[in-house]
Design a protein around this motif. Structure first.
Motif, mmCIF file in Angstrom:
data_model
loop_
_atom_site.group_PDB
_atom_site.id
_atom_site.type_symbol
_atom_site.label_atom_id
_atom_site.label_comp_id
_atom_site.label_asym_id
_atom_site.label_seq_id
_atom_site.Cartn_x
_atom_site.Cartn_y
_atom_site.Cartn_z
ATOM 1 N N MET A 1 63.450 44.710 44.756
ATOM 2 C CA MET A 1 63.694 43.445 45.401
ATOM 3 C C MET A 1 62.491 42.510 45.330
ATOM 4 N N VAL A 2 61.489 42.985 44.582
ATOM 5 C CA VAL A 2 60.287 42.157 44.456
ATOM 6 C C VAL A 2 60.124 41.720 43.015
ATOM 7 N N ARG A 3 59.316 40.704 42.834
ATOM 8 C CA ARG A 3 59.118 40.204 41.482
ATOM 9 C C ARG A 3 58.335 41.205 40.660
ATOM 10 N N ALA A 4 58.707 41.315 39.420
ATOM 11 C CA ALA A 4 58.011 42.248 38.536
ATOM 12 C C ALA A 4 56.582 41.767 38.322
ATOM 13 N N PRO A 5 55.624 42.704 38.334
ATOM 14 C CA PRO A 5 54.231 42.304 38.149
ATOM 15 C C PRO A 5 54.003 41.704 36.764
ATOM 16 N N ILE A 6 53.330 40.566 36.723
ATOM 17 C CA ILE A 6 52.962 39.963 35.442
ATOM 18 C C ILE A 6 51.518 39.488 35.532
ATOM 19 N N VAL A 7 50.877 39.330 34.389
ATOM 20 C CA VAL A 7 49.511 38.798 34.369
ATOM 21 C C VAL A 7 49.558 37.464 33.644
ATOM 22 N N ASP A 8 49.122 36.390 34.310
ATOM 23 C CA ASP A 8 49.200 35.080 33.661
ATOM 24 C C ASP A 8 48.037 34.882 32.685
ATOM 25 N N LYS A 9 47.988 33.693 32.075
ATOM 26 C CA LYS A 9 47.008 33.445 31.000
ATOM 27 C C LYS A 9 45.559 33.505 31.497
ATOM 28 N N ASP A 10 45.337 33.313 32.788
ATOM 29 C CA ASP A 10 43.976 33.398 33.331
ATOM 30 C C ASP A 10 43.613 34.808 33.770
ATOM 31 N N GLY A 11 44.504 35.742 33.497
ATOM 32 C CA GLY A 11 44.236 37.119 33.881
ATOM 33 C C GLY A 11 44.528 37.405 35.347
ATOM 34 N N VAL A 12 45.193 36.461 36.001
ATOM 35 C CA VAL A 12 45.537 36.651 37.418
ATOM 36 C C VAL A 12 46.895 37.326 37.511
ATOM 37 N N LYS A 13 46.920 38.407 38.284
ATOM 38 C CA LYS A 13 48.155 39.174 38.420
ATOM 39 C C LYS A 13 49.063 38.532 39.476
ATOM 40 N N ARG A 14 50.353 38.545 39.186
ATOM 41 C CA ARG A 14 51.335 38.031 40.136
ATOM 42 C C ARG A 14 52.446 39.054 40.317
ATOM 43 N N GLY A 15 53.302 38.798 41.279
ATOM 44 C CA GLY A 15 54.439 39.690 41.496
ATOM 45 C C GLY A 15 54.115 40.830 42.452
ATOM 46 N N ALA A 16 54.921 41.871 42.353
ATOM 47 C CA ALA A 16 54.834 42.971 43.311
ATOM 48 C C ALA A 16 53.446 43.609 43.355
ATOM 49 N N TRP A 17 53.059 44.001 44.564
ATOM 50 C CA TRP A 17 51.761 44.658 44.759
ATOM 51 C C TRP A 17 51.922 46.166 44.597
ATOM 52 N N SER A 18 50.916 46.782 43.948
ATOM 53 C CA SER A 18 50.911 48.243 43.847
ATOM 54 C C SER A 18 50.195 48.815 45.068
ATOM 55 N N SER A 19 50.376 50.103 45.312
ATOM 56 C CA SER A 19 49.715 50.723 46.475
ATOM 57 C C SER A 19 48.195 50.738 46.298
ATOM 58 N N GLU A 20 47.735 50.805 45.035
ATOM 59 C CA GLU A 20 46.277 50.753 44.787
ATOM 60 C C GLU A 20 45.721 49.392 45.224
ATOM 61 N N GLU A 21 46.459 48.351 44.876
ATOM 62 C CA GLU A 21 46.016 47.002 45.267
ATOM 63 C C GLU A 21 46.010 46.852 46.787
ATOM 64 N N ASP A 22 47.069 47.374 47.406
ATOM 65 C CA ASP A 22 47.135 47.330 48.871
ATOM 66 C C ASP A 22 45.931 48.030 49.485
ATOM 67 N N ASP A 23 45.595 49.192 48.941
ATOM 68 C CA ASP A 23 44.464 49.960 49.472
ATOM 69 C C ASP A 23 43.173 49.169 49.355
ATOM 70 N N LYS A 24 42.975 48.544 48.180
ATOM 71 C CA LYS A 24 41.756 47.756 47.970
ATOM 72 C C LYS A 24 41.670 46.605 48.963
ATOM 73 N N LEU A 25 42.783 45.906 49.106
ATOM 74 C CA LEU A 25 42.817 44.754 50.013
ATOM 75 C C LEU A 25 42.591 45.199 51.452
ATOM 76 N N MET A 26 43.307 46.225 51.839
ATOM 77 C CA MET A 26 43.193 46.775 53.192
ATOM 78 C C MET A 26 41.747 47.177 53.474
#
Length: 242
Positions: A1-26
DNA sequence: AATGACCTCAACCGCAGAACC
DNA sequence: AGGTTCTGCGGTTGAGGTCAT
């Protein structure tokens, strides 16, 4: 139900968050606090934009967030708060602990708004005769009449004239209440609300429905007594109905 | 079982106001 | 005082889930 993760031309990731990303942010926010969102991604080692990190934190990772179904109490509170504040979801969210503005907004749009629409439909269906099909044009005509009256009596310029809203969602509740009020007046057997006289009493403006009924815009009720208003009351009543 | 319509909700976008330089 | 950056908000989008046919 979330957007598929993509990386735009600037290397910025968009879309669904992975648990690794959540852990880093947390981990980063717990250590340094929820601020400097712009710099946070590079400091926390995340290939995300600051906005995305902030949103993820506020709507998903923040401690104390309540998940799951809304209780009847919460729904009632949302109805009331929405009536008071409109679509100011951040304001509504401050009164519902554990719920985010985004979540409340989604819940409102997906469920509560539709419930209101269904209610107003079902409440009018059993007695369609009572709902006047030409109510909008009547209201428009009355508005024009009122505007003309104001400009004559009070010198209100044309640019300040009132407009009738009959379909925008923000005015649905008021319009529903107006429909209901007109019906209620019909039902009372006192006659046609729109044909009731608006009267002058000396230099003060009064409105008298039939000489024995008054209408309160606050609670949508008629009560059996004469009510003489000031000009401001009159404006307030009229505006609250529109 | 296949498929299309509808629903849900996390995430994104654009804007406005606040804060900072 | 004016420009830039940051933050927060409300509206919108879109992918996956669910239901109906």
């Amino acid at each position: 139900m979330v957007r598929a993760p993509i990386v735009d031309k600037d290397g910025v990731k968009r879309g669904a968050w992975s648990s690794e990303e959540d852990d880093k942010l947390m981990g980063y926010v717990q250590k340094h606090g929820p601020r400097k969102w712009r710099q946070l991604p590079s400091l926390a080692g995340l290939a995300r934009c600051g906005k995305s990190c902030r949103l993820r934190w506020l709507n998903y990772l923040r401690p104390g967030l309540k998940k799951g179904n809304y209780t009847d109490e919460e729904n009632d509170l949302i109805y009331k708060l929405h009536e008071m504040h409109g679509n100011r979801w951040s304001m509504v969210a401050t009164k519902l602990s554990g719920r985010t503005d985004n979540e409340i907004k989604n819940h409102w749009n997906a469920h509560l708004k539709k419930q209101i629409e269904r209610k107003s439909e079902s409440s009018t269906q059993p007695k369609p005769k009572k709902l006047r099909p030409n109510i909008a044009s009547d209201l428009e005509a009355k508005t024009e009449e009122f505007t003309g009256y104001c400009s004559t009596k009070f010198g209100i310029v044309e640019s300040s004239s009132l407009s009738v809203q009959t379909s925008s969602s923000s005015s649905d509740a008021n319009f529903g209440r107006l429909n209901w009020a007109v019906e209620e007046y019909d039902r009372s057997g006192y006659g046609d609300l729109w044909n009731e006289p608006f009267m002058w009493d000396g230099d003060d403006v009064s409105y008298v429905l039939d000489g024995s009924m008054q209408f309160s815009a606050d609670n949508g009720m008629f009560s059996p007594q004469v009510h003489e208003t000031t000009y401001d009351d009159y404006i307030d009543l009229f505006c609250s109905l529109l």
